[in-house]
Design a protein around this motif. Structure first.
Motif, PDB file in Angstrom:
ATOM      1  N   ALA A   1       0.836  -1.208   0.000  1.00 52.60           N
ATOM      2  CA  ALA A   1       0.000   0.000   0.000  1.00 52.60           C
ATOM      3  C   ALA A   1       0.871   1.259   0.000  1.00 52.60           C
ATOM      4  CB  ALA A   1      -0.933  -0.004   1.205  1.00 52.60           C
ATOM      5  N   GLY A   2       2.052   1.182   0.631  1.00 47.14           N
ATOM      6  CA  GLY A   2       2.965   2.320   0.626  1.00 47.14           C
ATOM      7  C   GLY A   2       3.446   2.627  -0.776  1.00 47.14           C
ATOM      8  N   ARG A   3       3.653   1.587  -1.561  1.00 45.05           N
ATOM      9  CA  ARG A   3       4.126   1.732  -2.937  1.00 45.05           C
ATOM     10  C   ARG A   3       3.041   2.315  -3.838  1.00 45.05           C
ATOM     11  NH1 ARG A   3       8.145   3.417  -4.245  1.00 45.05           N
ATOM     12  NH2 ARG A   3       8.557   3.289  -6.458  1.00 45.05           N
ATOM     13  N   LEU A   4       1.834   1.885  -3.597  1.00 46.32           N
ATOM     14  CA  LEU A   4       0.727   2.355  -4.448  1.00 46.32           C
ATOM     15  C   LEU A   4       0.353   3.797  -4.149  1.00 46.32           C
ATOM     16  CD1 LEU A   4      -1.447  -0.864  -4.226  1.00 46.32           C
ATOM     17  CD2 LEU A   4      -0.242  -0.035  -6.243  1.00 46.32           C
ATOM     18  N   GLY A   5       0.763   4.278  -2.984  1.00 49.71           N
ATOM     19  CA  GLY A   5       0.485   5.670  -2.657  1.00 49.71           C
ATOM     20  C   GLY A   5      -0.979   5.885  -2.377  1.00 49.71           C
ATOM     21  N   HIS A   6      -1.400   7.115  -2.528  1.00 53.04           N
ATOM     22  CA  HIS A   6      -2.748   7.464  -2.101  1.00 53.04           C
ATOM     23  C   HIS A   6      -3.734   7.446  -3.247  1.00 53.04           C
ATOM     24  CE1 HIS A   6      -0.998   8.942   1.654  1.00 53.04           C
ATOM     25  NE2 HIS A   6       0.006   9.257   0.888  1.00 53.04           N
ATOM     26  N   THR A   7      -3.251   7.101  -4.438  1.00 46.35           N
ATOM     27  CA  THR A   7      -4.107   7.308  -5.607  1.00 46.35           C
ATOM     28  C   THR A   7      -4.618   6.015  -6.235  1.00 46.35           C
ATOM     29  OG1 THR A   7      -2.079   7.478  -6.885  1.00 46.35           O
ATOM     30  CG2 THR A   7      -3.136   9.532  -6.249  1.00 46.35           C
ATOM     31  N   SER A   8      -3.888   4.913  -6.044  1.00 50.78           N
ATOM     32  CA  SER A   8      -4.207   3.735  -6.845  1.00 50.78           C
ATOM     33  C   SER A   8      -4.985   2.667  -6.104  1.00 50.78           C
ATOM     34  CB  SER A   8      -2.926   3.121  -7.384  1.00 50.78           C
ATOM     35  OG  SER A   8      -2.362   3.966  -8.307  1.00 50.78           O
ATOM     36  N   THR A   9      -6.075   3.033  -5.467  1.00 47.07           N
ATOM     37  CA  THR A   9      -6.848   2.018  -4.763  1.00 47.07           C
ATOM     38  C   THR A   9      -7.356   0.947  -5.724  1.00 47.07           C
ATOM     39  OG1 THR A   9      -8.489   3.741  -4.762  1.00 47.07           O
ATOM     40  CG2 THR A   9      -7.710   2.992  -2.614  1.00 47.07           C
ATOM     41  N   LEU A  10      -7.615   1.338  -6.966  1.00 47.16           N
ATOM     42  CA  LEU A  10      -8.110   0.366  -7.948  1.00 47.16           C
ATOM     43  C   LEU A  10      -7.102  -0.755  -8.149  1.00 47.16           C
ATOM     44  CD1 LEU A  10     -10.318  -0.401  -9.928  1.00 47.16           C
ATOM     45  CD2 LEU A  10      -9.090   0.865 -11.691  1.00 47.16           C
ATOM     46  N   ARG A  11      -5.833  -0.369  -8.350  1.00 41.85           N
ATOM     47  CA  ARG A  11      -4.798  -1.393  -8.524  1.00 41.85           C
ATOM     48  C   ARG A  11      -4.726  -2.308  -7.304  1.00 41.85           C
ATOM     49  NH1 ARG A  11       1.037  -0.425  -9.906  1.00 41.85           N
ATOM     50  NH2 ARG A  11       0.881   1.760  -9.334  1.00 41.85           N
ATOM     51  N   SER A  12      -4.882  -1.702  -6.130  1.00 40.50           N
ATOM     52  CA  SER A  12      -4.810  -2.483  -4.909  1.00 40.50           C
ATOM     53  C   SER A  12      -5.953  -3.490  -4.829  1.00 40.50           C
ATOM     54  CB  SER A  12      -4.827  -1.516  -3.719  1.00 40.50           C
ATOM     55  OG  SER A  12      -5.298  -2.158  -2.594  1.00 40.50           O
ATOM     56  N   ILE A  13      -7.150  -3.058  -5.202  1.00 39.33           N
ATOM     57  CA  ILE A  13      -8.314  -3.941  -5.180  1.00 39.33           C
ATOM     58  C   ILE A  13      -8.118  -5.098  -6.158  1.00 39.33           C
ATOM     59  CG2 ILE A  13     -10.772  -4.095  -5.796  1.00 39.33           C
ATOM     60  CD1 ILE A  13     -10.908  -1.101  -4.761  1.00 39.33           C
ATOM     61  N   LEU A  14      -7.546  -4.793  -7.299  1.00 38.43           N
ATOM     62  CA  LEU A  14      -7.357  -5.815  -8.328  1.00 38.43           C
ATOM     63  C   LEU A  14      -6.128  -6.686  -8.084  1.00 38.43           C
ATOM     64  CD1 LEU A  14      -8.204  -3.703 -11.501  1.00 38.43           C
ATOM     65  CD2 LEU A  14      -9.676  -5.326 -10.321  1.00 38.43           C
ATOM     66  N   ASN A  15      -5.371  -6.367  -6.992  1.00 37.78           N
ATOM     67  CA  ASN A  15      -4.153  -7.125  -6.710  1.00 37.78           C
ATOM     68  C   ASN A  15      -3.127  -7.030  -7.826  1.00 37.78           C
ATOM     69  OD1 ASN A  15      -4.581  -8.115  -4.152  1.00 37.78           O
ATOM     70  ND2 ASN A  15      -5.884  -9.752  -4.941  1.00 37.78           N
ATOM     71  N   LEU A  16      -3.070  -5.893  -8.485  1.00 38.11           N
ATOM     72  CA  LEU A  16      -2.093  -5.738  -9.557  1.00 38.11           C
ATOM     73  C   LEU A  16      -0.870  -5.016  -9.019  1.00 38.11           C
ATOM     74  CD1 LEU A  16      -4.485  -4.559 -12.421  1.00 38.11           C
ATOM     75  CD2 LEU A  16      -3.551  -6.838 -12.040  1.00 38.11           C
ATOM     76  N   TYR A  17       0.149  -5.768  -8.787  1.00 36.35           N
ATOM     77  CA  TYR A  17       1.378  -5.156  -8.297  1.00 36.35           C
ATOM     78  C   TYR A  17       2.490  -5.408  -9.292  1.00 36.35           C
ATOM     79  CZ  TYR A  17      -1.277  -5.380  -3.997  1.00 36.35           C
ATOM     80  OH  TYR A  17      -2.252  -5.261  -3.056  1.00 36.35           O
ATOM     81  N   LYS A  18       3.356  -4.399  -9.410  1.00 38.47           N
ATOM     82  CA  LYS A  18       4.533  -4.614 -10.246  1.00 38.47           C
ATOM     83  C   LYS A  18       5.501  -5.541  -9.506  1.00 38.47           C
ATOM     84  CE  LYS A  18       4.482   0.025 -12.167  1.00 38.47           C
ATOM     85  NZ  LYS A  18       5.001   1.293 -11.693  1.00 38.47           N
ATOM     86  N   LYS A  19       6.217  -6.350 -10.278  1.00 39.58           N
ATOM     87  CA  LYS A  19       7.184  -7.257  -9.690  1.00 39.58           C
ATOM     88  C   LYS A  19       8.201  -6.490  -8.833  1.00 39.58           C
ATOM     89  CE  LYS A  19       8.278 -11.430 -12.079  1.00 39.58           C
ATOM     90  NZ  LYS A  19       8.847 -11.894 -13.342  1.00 39.58           N
ATOM     91  N   ASP A  20       8.674  -5.365  -9.352  1.00 39.31           N
ATOM     92  CA  ASP A  20       9.652  -4.558  -8.616  1.00 39.31           C
ATOM     93  C   ASP A  20       9.100  -4.107  -7.276  1.00 39.31           C
ATOM     94  OD1 ASP A  20      11.248  -4.838 -10.747  1.00 39.31           O
ATOM     95  OD2 ASP A  20      11.173  -2.747 -11.409  1.00 39.31           O
ATOM     96  N   ASP A  21       7.813  -3.778  -7.255  1.00 47.35           N
ATOM     97  CA  ASP A  21       7.198  -3.306  -6.014  1.00 47.35           C
ATOM     98  C   ASP A  21       7.157  -4.430  -4.980  1.00 47.35           C
ATOM     99  OD1 ASP A  21       6.869  -0.855  -7.090  1.00 47.35           O
ATOM    100  OD2 ASP A  21       4.715  -1.048  -7.470  1.00 47.35           O
ATOM    101  N   VAL A  22       6.865  -5.636  -5.435  1.00 46.15           N
ATOM    102  CA  VAL A  22       6.842  -6.771  -4.516  1.00 46.15           C
ATOM    103  C   VAL A  22       8.250  -7.008  -3.958  1.00 46.15           C
ATOM    104  CG1 VAL A  22       6.379  -9.242  -4.258  1.00 46.15           C
ATOM    105  CG2 VAL A  22       4.861  -7.825  -5.654  1.00 46.15           C
ATOM    106  N   GLY A  23       9.241  -6.900  -4.818  1.00 39.73           N
ATOM    107  CA  GLY A  23      10.634  -7.046  -4.387  1.00 39.73           C
ATOM    108  C   GLY A  23      11.004  -6.004  -3.344  1.00 39.73           C
TER     109      GLY A  23
END
Ligand code: ADP
Ligand code: ADP
Length: 237
Positions: A102-124
């Motif tokens: 959630a820290g990586r997605l910031g305050h704007t991308s709740t949609l990405r968070s809901i869809l579980n779409l994370y960049k590989k780099d972000d997971v790393g």
């Protein structure tokens, strides 16, 4: 750099949260604000990421007055400031990894968070951040399965994935026992030094402040009553 110039803040009910604050916090400093409950510590910290808005004066962050910021300026400001709270502010039923992402997605991308779409780099990055606070083995545990100290470490990892220039910690150890409090303060200090992230921490206890701070700001009734290095603290605030 953070510069308070004649900053005052009056709450709508007339309470003076800040009275004529003048202070400069340099890049890389580890500043602890001490004072009794109601002294204005929280108001000071929340002014910096504009959770509250000063009434008069100017508050410069990296040479820009943030007091009049709105919309996109405000969002940009908040992406460079990591916040840590007394009660961790994790999503209790989400797992540790998701909370940190959630820290990586910031305050704007709740949609990405809901869809579980994370960049590989972000997971790393999330994994690396969890490793730095020694909690990488809890990746898939729900946040509410962790102890208070573990939850606060997860919230530090969340802030790290944000790659902030500033960390603001509002009473980060007020709900923790003394050994756990020291552990959390040690991580905050280590990250401050290793990553050169300017850090401001509110604490109730002067003893703990003396142990970790480069510099102490003492507040009372909305005013700064002490501002200097630990070596200059002679009397308990
Ligand atoms: P501290 O963090 O040192 O406990 P605060 O910054 O929370 O102090 O509070 C400073 C003063 O402002 C206190 O008198 C508090 O009651 C008051 N205060 C804080 N938030 C509000 C608010 N939203 N409305 C009115 N008064 C407030
Ligand atoms: P803390 O002691 O952790 O700073 P408080 O209990 O002072 O927390 O404040 C909790 C919430 O209530 C905060 O959002 C604060 O802004 C608000 N608050 C605090 N004091 C007052 C007040 N006198 N009037 C209205 N809201 C307040």
């Amino acid at each position: 750099m953070i510069e308070f110039k004649d900053v005052s803040l009056v709450y709508p009910n007339g309470t003076e949260g800040l009275k004529n604050i003048n202070t400069t916090i340099k890049d890389g400093e580890f500043v602890v604000i001490v004072g009794l409950s109601g002294a204005g510590k929280s108001t000071f910290i929340r002014s910096i990421n504009r959770l509250v808005t000063p009434t008069t004066g100017s508050l410069l962050i990296d040479d820009e007055d943030i007091i009049t910021y709105r919309g996109s300026n405000l969002r940009k400001l908040r992406t460079k400031i990591g916040m840590i709270f007394q009660n961790y502010n994790l999503v209790k039923r989400s797992n540790v990894l998701k909370n940190v992402l959630a820290g990586r997605l910031g305050h704007t991308s709740t949609l990405r968070s809901i869809l579980n779409l994370y960049k590989k780099d972000d997971v790393g990055l999330a994994y690396e951040s969890l490793k730095r606070v020694n909690i990488d083995e809890k990746l898939y545990n729900r946040a509410d399965e962790l102890s208070g100290g573990q939850q606060q470490r997860v919230s530090i990892a969340r802030v790290l994935t944000q790659k902030p220039s500033y960390i603001l910690a509002d009473e980060p150890v007020a709900s923790l026992d003394p050994p756990t409090s020291h552990q959390v303060m040690t991580y905050l200090k280590k990250i401050n030094k290793e990553d050169n992230i300017t850090t401001i921490v509110n604490l109730h206890f002067i003893d703990m402040a003396m142990e970790y701070a480069d510099r102490i700001i003492g507040m009372r009734a909305g005013e700064v009553v002490f501002d200097g290095p630990v070596s200059e603290v002679t009397e308990k605030t």
